[in-house]
Design an enzyme around this catalytic site. Structure first.
Site, short mmCIF file in Angstrom:
data_model
loop_
_atom_site.label_atom_id
_atom_site.label_comp_id
_atom_site.label_asym_id
_atom_site.label_seq_id
_atom_site.Cartn_x
_atom_site.Cartn_y
_atom_site.Cartn_z
N HIS A 94 -59.06 -26.31 8.36
CA HIS A 94 -58.72 -26.62 6.97
C HIS A 94 -59.04 -28.07 6.61
CE1 HIS A 94 -56.20 -23.22 8.33
NE2 HIS A 94 -56.59 -22.72 7.17
N HIS B 74 -59.17 -22.35 2.19
CA HIS B 74 -59.89 -21.42 1.35
C HIS B 74 -60.67 -22.19 0.28
CE1 HIS B 74 -55.96 -21.89 -0.68
NE2 HIS B 74 -56.52 -21.46 -1.78
N GLY C 289 -61.95 -16.23 -1.53
CA GLY C 289 -62.47 -15.96 -2.87
C GLY C 289 -63.98 -15.81 -2.95
N MET D 56 -62.51 -10.86 2.57
CA MET D 56 -61.40 -9.96 2.90
C MET D 56 -61.18 -8.96 1.78
SD MET D 56 -57.33 -10.66 3.61
CE MET D 56 -57.47 -11.44 5.20
N SER D 57 -60.52 -9.39 0.71
CA SER D 57 -60.10 -8.45 -0.32
C SER D 57 -61.29 -7.75 -0.97
CB SER D 57 -59.22 -9.13 -1.37
OG SER D 57 -59.89 -10.23 -1.93
#
Length: 196
Positions: A101, A121, A155, A175-176
């Site tokens: 990060h 992210h 995202g 991912m999503s």
């Protein structure tokens, strides 16, 4: 080659989880990181065995529950703190990735022998609701700080995949977008087209 990596979350999965993994692998994802943090070690091992039957060498295990399974699946992705506490994983893994990060964390992971890092992210995402993305400047700085590949996470979609590549990412983790979409193959095709 810009890599497309699926990070799993079976709770987001539209339909059967293993059928979705098969779609993702058949659609050309480079790796599938089995990130199911709610499972205990025994449950994770059982899920990993089934996922291995579907994904084969594309499967990358995730987290501390992966460490006892490295003989069976020698590909692992770890939080930096877990890698620091289990440096022997480096000798046992053919492929070892680390979540970071900050550029400093990326340098630390590289010094410990990571093959790649995921940095994020990057963009706002429902997976990190209420926490703003770190942005492309962060990605650019992180990618410039190490010699190993940096994969963007958070995202990422067909709309911004080219932008993360331009910022220095060697790949993108999704991912999503791959777990909850109606057609994983179409989603992967859209990502590849955006990067053509």
């Amino acid at each position: 080659m810009f890599r497309i990596i699926c990070v799993t979350n079976r709770k987001l999965c539209a339909g059967d989880f293993f059928a979705r993994l098969a779609e993702i692998c058949e659609g050309g994802a480079d790796y599938v990181i089995l990130r199911e943090k709610d499972l205990n070690a025994e449950e994770y091992a059982k899920l990993a065995e089934s996922a291995l039957a579907v994904c084969g060498k594309r499967l990358v295990l995730h987290g501390p529950s992966a460490l006892p399974l490295l003989r069976r699946v020698p590909r692992v992705h770890l939080p930096l703190s877990v890698f620091e506490n289990s440096p022997e994983a480096r000798e046992r893994a053919e492929l070892l990735g680390v979540s970071v990060h900050s550029p400093e964390e990326a340098k630390r992971a590289e010094s410990l022998g990571a093959d790649y890092v995921t940095a994020g992210h990057i963009f706002d995402t429902s997976c990190k609701s209420g926490v703003p993305g770190r942005g492309r400047g962060f990605l650019r700085e992180t990618a410039a700080s190490v010699r190993i590949p940096v994969y963007a996470i958070g995202g990422i979609s067909a709309e911004n995949a080219a932008a993360v590549r331009e910022a220095g990412a060697a790949g993108a983790c999704v991912m999503s977008g791959l777990m909850s979409c109606q057609d994983a193959r179409a989603e992967l095709e859209a990502l590849r087209r955006a990067l053509a």
